[in-house]
Scaffold this motif. Structure first.
Motif, PDB file in Angstrom:
ATOM      1  N   ALA A   5     -10.762  14.762  -3.607  1.00 43.53           N
ATOM      2  CA  ALA A   5      -9.380  14.290  -3.584  1.00 43.53           C
ATOM      3  C   ALA A   5      -8.688  14.833  -2.342  1.00 43.53           C
ATOM      4  CB  ALA A   5      -8.641  14.741  -4.828  1.00 43.53           C
ATOM      5  N   ILE A   6      -7.913  13.989  -1.689  1.00 39.97           N
ATOM      6  CA  ILE A   6      -7.119  14.383  -0.531  1.00 39.97           C
ATOM      7  C   ILE A   6      -5.655  14.355  -0.956  1.00 39.97           C
ATOM      8  CG2 ILE A   6      -6.464  13.813   1.840  1.00 39.97           C
ATOM      9  CD1 ILE A   6      -9.442  14.631   1.503  1.00 39.97           C
ATOM     10  N   THR A   7      -4.977  15.478  -0.743  1.00 44.07           N
ATOM     11  CA  THR A   7      -3.579  15.606  -1.154  1.00 44.07           C
ATOM     12  C   THR A   7      -2.795  16.322  -0.071  1.00 44.07           C
ATOM     13  OG1 THR A   7      -4.313  15.819  -3.448  1.00 44.07           O
ATOM     14  CG2 THR A   7      -2.060  16.472  -2.977  1.00 44.07           C
ATOM     15  N   THR A   8      -1.607  15.824   0.225  1.00 49.63           N
ATOM     16  CA  THR A   8      -0.727  16.469   1.196  1.00 49.63           C
ATOM     17  C   THR A   8       0.719  16.345   0.749  1.00 49.63           C
ATOM     18  OG1 THR A   8       0.037  16.505   3.493  1.00 49.63           O
ATOM     19  CG2 THR A   8      -0.642  14.372   2.621  1.00 49.63           C
ATOM     20  N   THR A   9       1.497  17.370   1.024  1.00 49.93           N
ATOM     21  CA  THR A   9       2.930  17.310   0.725  1.00 49.93           C
ATOM     22  C   THR A   9       3.678  16.519   1.798  1.00 49.93           C
ATOM     23  OG1 THR A   9       3.295  19.427   1.847  1.00 49.93           O
ATOM     24  CG2 THR A   9       2.922  19.489  -0.553  1.00 49.93           C
ATOM     25  N   ALA A  10       2.994  16.145   2.887  1.00 48.89           N
ATOM     26  CA  ALA A  10       3.611  15.352   3.954  1.00 48.89           C
ATOM     27  C   ALA A  10       3.708  13.874   3.590  1.00 48.89           C
ATOM     28  CB  ALA A  10       2.838  15.525   5.259  1.00 48.89           C
ATOM     29  N   GLN A  20      -3.758  10.516  -3.588  1.00 42.76           N
ATOM     30  CA  GLN A  20      -3.295   9.893  -2.349  1.00 42.76           C
ATOM     31  C   GLN A  20      -4.469   9.273  -1.606  1.00 42.76           C
ATOM     32  OE1 GLN A  20      -1.502  13.436  -0.824  1.00 42.76           O
ATOM     33  NE2 GLN A  20       0.568  12.701  -1.200  1.00 42.76           N
ATOM     34  N   ALA A  21      -5.621   9.928  -1.678  1.00 40.60           N
ATOM     35  CA  ALA A  21      -6.846   9.399  -1.077  1.00 40.60           C
ATOM     36  C   ALA A  21      -8.037  10.095  -1.704  1.00 40.60           C
ATOM     37  CB  ALA A  21      -6.855   9.613   0.436  1.00 40.60           C
ATOM     38  N   VAL A  22      -9.197   9.467  -1.563  1.00 42.56           N
ATOM     39  CA  VAL A  22     -10.456  10.052  -2.020  1.00 42.56           C
ATOM     40  C   VAL A  22     -11.461   9.911  -0.886  1.00 42.56           C
ATOM     41  CG1 VAL A  22     -12.371   9.865  -3.655  1.00 42.56           C
ATOM     42  CG2 VAL A  22     -10.018   9.566  -4.454  1.00 42.56           C
ATOM     43  N   LEU A  23     -12.101  11.035  -0.551  1.00 43.08           N
ATOM     44  CA  LEU A  23     -13.163  11.051   0.450  1.00 43.08           C
ATOM     45  C   LEU A  23     -14.488  10.961  -0.289  1.00 43.08           C
ATOM     46  CD1 LEU A  23     -13.976  11.377   3.424  1.00 43.08           C
ATOM     47  CD2 LEU A  23     -13.912  13.859   3.070  1.00 43.08           C
ATOM     48  N   ALA A  24     -15.278   9.946   0.046  1.00 48.59           N
ATOM     49  CA  ALA A  24     -16.548   9.708  -0.643  1.00 48.59           C
ATOM     50  C   ALA A  24     -17.610   9.332   0.381  1.00 48.59           C
ATOM     51  CB  ALA A  24     -16.404   8.602  -1.689  1.00 48.59           C
ATOM     52  N   GLY A  25     -18.542  10.240   0.635  1.00 50.07           N
ATOM     53  CA  GLY A  25     -19.663   9.943   1.525  1.00 50.07           C
ATOM     54  C   GLY A  25     -19.276   9.487   2.910  1.00 50.07           C
ATOM     55  N   GLY A  26     -18.269  10.069   3.509  1.00 46.18           N
ATOM     56  CA  GLY A  26     -17.847   9.691   4.852  1.00 46.18           C
ATOM     57  C   GLY A  26     -16.778   8.616   4.888  1.00 46.18           C
ATOM     58  N   TRP A  27     -16.492   8.010   3.748  1.00 49.44           N
ATOM     59  CA  TRP A  27     -15.455   6.981   3.667  1.00 49.44           C
ATOM     60  C   TRP A  27     -14.207   7.579   3.040  1.00 49.44           C
ATOM     61  CZ3 TRP A  27     -15.881   2.489   6.044  1.00 49.44           C
ATOM     62  CH2 TRP A  27     -17.164   2.007   6.342  1.00 49.44           C
ATOM     63  N   LEU A  28     -13.058   7.273   3.608  1.00 48.68           N
ATOM     64  CA  LEU A  28     -11.781   7.712   3.068  1.00 48.68           C
ATOM     65  C   LEU A  28     -11.048   6.499   2.515  1.00 48.68           C
ATOM     66  CD1 LEU A  28      -9.763  10.096   2.739  1.00 48.68           C
ATOM     67  CD2 LEU A  28      -8.721   9.291   4.878  1.00 48.68           C
ATOM     68  N   TYR A  29     -10.780   6.523   1.229  1.00 47.05           N
ATOM     69  CA  TYR A  29     -10.080   5.442   0.554  1.00 47.05           C
ATOM     70  C   TYR A  29      -8.657   5.918   0.276  1.00 47.05           C
ATOM     71  CZ  TYR A  29     -14.760   3.601  -0.084  1.00 47.05           C
ATOM     72  OH  TYR A  29     -16.029   3.131   0.136  1.00 47.05           O
ATOM     73  N   ALA A 118       9.940  -1.719  -3.856  1.00 49.63           N
ATOM     74  CA  ALA A 118       9.572  -1.720  -2.437  1.00 49.63           C
ATOM     75  C   ALA A 118       9.345  -3.152  -1.955  1.00 49.63           C
ATOM     76  CB  ALA A 118       8.305  -0.886  -2.216  1.00 49.63           C
ATOM     77  N   ARG A 119       9.547  -3.356  -0.656  1.00 48.61           N
ATOM     78  CA  ARG A 119       9.280  -4.660  -0.042  1.00 48.61           C
ATOM     79  C   ARG A 119       7.910  -4.701   0.603  1.00 48.61           C
ATOM     80  NH1 ARG A 119      14.230  -7.822   1.347  1.00 48.61           N
ATOM     81  NH2 ARG A 119      12.762  -8.826   2.748  1.00 48.61           N
ATOM     82  N   VAL A 120       7.301  -3.504   0.838  1.00 48.90           N
ATOM     83  CA  VAL A 120       5.996  -3.437   1.503  1.00 48.90           C
ATOM     84  C   VAL A 120       5.202  -2.257   0.955  1.00 48.90           C
ATOM     85  CG1 VAL A 120       6.929  -2.120   3.458  1.00 48.90           C
ATOM     86  CG2 VAL A 120       4.814  -3.411   3.752  1.00 48.90           C
ATOM     87  N   GLU A 121       3.900  -2.466   0.839  1.00 45.56           N
ATOM     88  CA  GLU A 121       2.946  -1.410   0.486  1.00 45.56           C
ATOM     89  C   GLU A 121       1.695  -1.652   1.316  1.00 45.56           C
ATOM     90  OE1 GLU A 121       0.428   0.392  -3.340  1.00 45.56           O
ATOM     91  OE2 GLU A 121       1.981  -1.105  -3.688  1.00 45.56           O
ATOM     92  N   ILE A 122       1.090  -0.563   1.803  1.00 44.37           N
ATOM     93  CA  ILE A 122      -0.135  -0.684   2.602  1.00 44.37           C
ATOM     94  C   ILE A 122      -1.134   0.358   2.134  1.00 44.37           C
ATOM     95  CG2 ILE A 122      -1.149  -0.596   4.916  1.00 44.37           C
ATOM     96  CD1 ILE A 122       1.626  -1.335   6.043  1.00 44.37           C
ATOM     97  N   ASP A 123      -2.385  -0.078   1.960  1.00 41.19           N
ATOM     98  CA  ASP A 123      -3.482   0.865   1.702  1.00 41.19           C
ATOM     99  C   ASP A 123      -4.506   0.716   2.813  1.00 41.19           C
ATOM    100  OD1 ASP A 123      -5.231  -1.296   1.166  1.00 41.19           O
ATOM    101  OD2 ASP A 123      -5.219  -1.007  -0.975  1.00 41.19           O
ATOM    102  N   CYS A 124      -5.491   1.631   2.842  1.00 43.73           N
ATOM    103  CA  CYS A 124      -6.498   1.504   3.887  1.00 43.73           C
ATOM    104  C   CYS A 124      -7.779   2.227   3.520  1.00 43.73           C
ATOM    105  CB  CYS A 124      -5.984   2.026   5.231  1.00 43.73           C
ATOM    106  SG  CYS A 124      -5.826   3.801   5.366  1.00 43.73           S
ATOM    107  N   VAL A 125      -8.820   1.894   4.273  1.00 37.86           N
ATOM    108  CA  VAL A 125     -10.126   2.561   4.198  1.00 37.86           C
ATOM    109  C   VAL A 125     -10.476   3.001   5.615  1.00 37.86           C
ATOM    110  CG1 VAL A 125     -12.580   2.291   3.652  1.00 37.86           C
ATOM    111  CG2 VAL A 125     -10.851   1.083   2.286  1.00 37.86           C
ATOM    112  N   ALA A 126     -10.893   4.262   5.749  1.00 36.43           N
ATOM    113  CA  ALA A 126     -11.262   4.789   7.066  1.00 36.43           C
ATOM    114  C   ALA A 126     -12.661   5.372   7.012  1.00 36.43           C
ATOM    115  CB  ALA A 126     -10.264   5.863   7.509  1.00 36.43           C
ATOM    116  N   TRP A 127     -13.340   5.339   8.142  1.00 38.61           N
ATOM    117  CA  TRP A 127     -14.689   5.907   8.261  1.00 38.61           C
ATOM    118  C   TRP A 127     -14.581   7.252   8.970  1.00 38.61           C
ATOM    119  CZ3 TRP A 127     -19.181   6.407   6.416  1.00 38.61           C
ATOM    120  CH2 TRP A 127     -20.259   6.864   7.168  1.00 38.61           C
ATOM    121  N   LEU A 128     -15.034   8.318   8.300  1.00 42.95           N
ATOM    122  CA  LEU A 128     -14.970   9.655   8.861  1.00 42.95           C
ATOM    123  C   LEU A 128     -16.354  10.191   9.210  1.00 42.95           C
ATOM    124  CD1 LEU A 128     -12.214   9.358   7.358  1.00 42.95           C
ATOM    125  CD2 LEU A 128     -12.299  11.806   7.046  1.00 42.95           C
ATOM    126  N   GLY A 129     -17.395   9.464   8.822  1.00 44.85           N
ATOM    127  CA  GLY A 129     -18.760   9.945   8.969  1.00 44.85           C
ATOM    128  C   GLY A 129     -19.243  10.071  10.317  1.00 44.85           C
TER     129      GLY A 129
END
Length: 129
Positions: A5-10, A20-29, A118-129
């Motif tokens: 689990a990825i968590t930040t107060t920012a 807020q996010a989950v890091l799984a095998g080099g992928w950040l969701y 809200a009028r907008v919401e955005i999610d993403c997937v990033a590669w950290l591997g």
């Protein structure tokens, strides 16, 4: 390697049973971000989609940063809009964060409603591997 689990107060605390996010095998969701102020939990923008979009991307950038990632590592996003008439405004601001280099693959859809009005919401997937 177990999921982390990825968590930040920012960025705003989740408003439900998720991270807020989950890091799984080099992928950040990264979970979808709405325009909440991370300190107060209050909505930002008073219905101004541009102000909301800036806050959403600021929140998303904070989650990415906590995981050691940047916008350049994002490979996929989903943009949820309460009104597709806001597409051009959101797209221009989105390009400020994701427009350089190889832009992420993306879907953009209009939805019936978003959390907290809200009028907008955005999610993403990033590669950290």
């Amino acid at each position: 390697m177990p999921n982390q689990a990825i968590t930040t107060t920012a960025a705003p605390a989740p408003v439900g049973p998720y991270n807020q996010a989950v890091l799984a095998g080099g992928w950040l969701y990264c979970s979808g971000q709405i325009p909440l102020d991370p300190t107060t939990g209050a909505m930002v923008g008073a219905g101004d989609v541009a102000a909301e979009t800036y806050q959403v991307l600021k929140n998303l950038k904070a989650v990415l940063s906590e995981a050691g990632a940047s916008a350049e590592q994002v490979v996929r996003t989903t943009v949820f809009l309460a009104d597709l008439a806001d597409f051009a405004t959101v797209n221009a601001i989105y390009a400020e964060m994701f427009g350089s280099g190889v832009s992420p693959a993306r879907a953009c859809v209009q939805v019936a409603a978003l959390p907290k009005g809200a009028r907008v919401e955005i999610d993403c997937v990033a590669w950290l591997g």
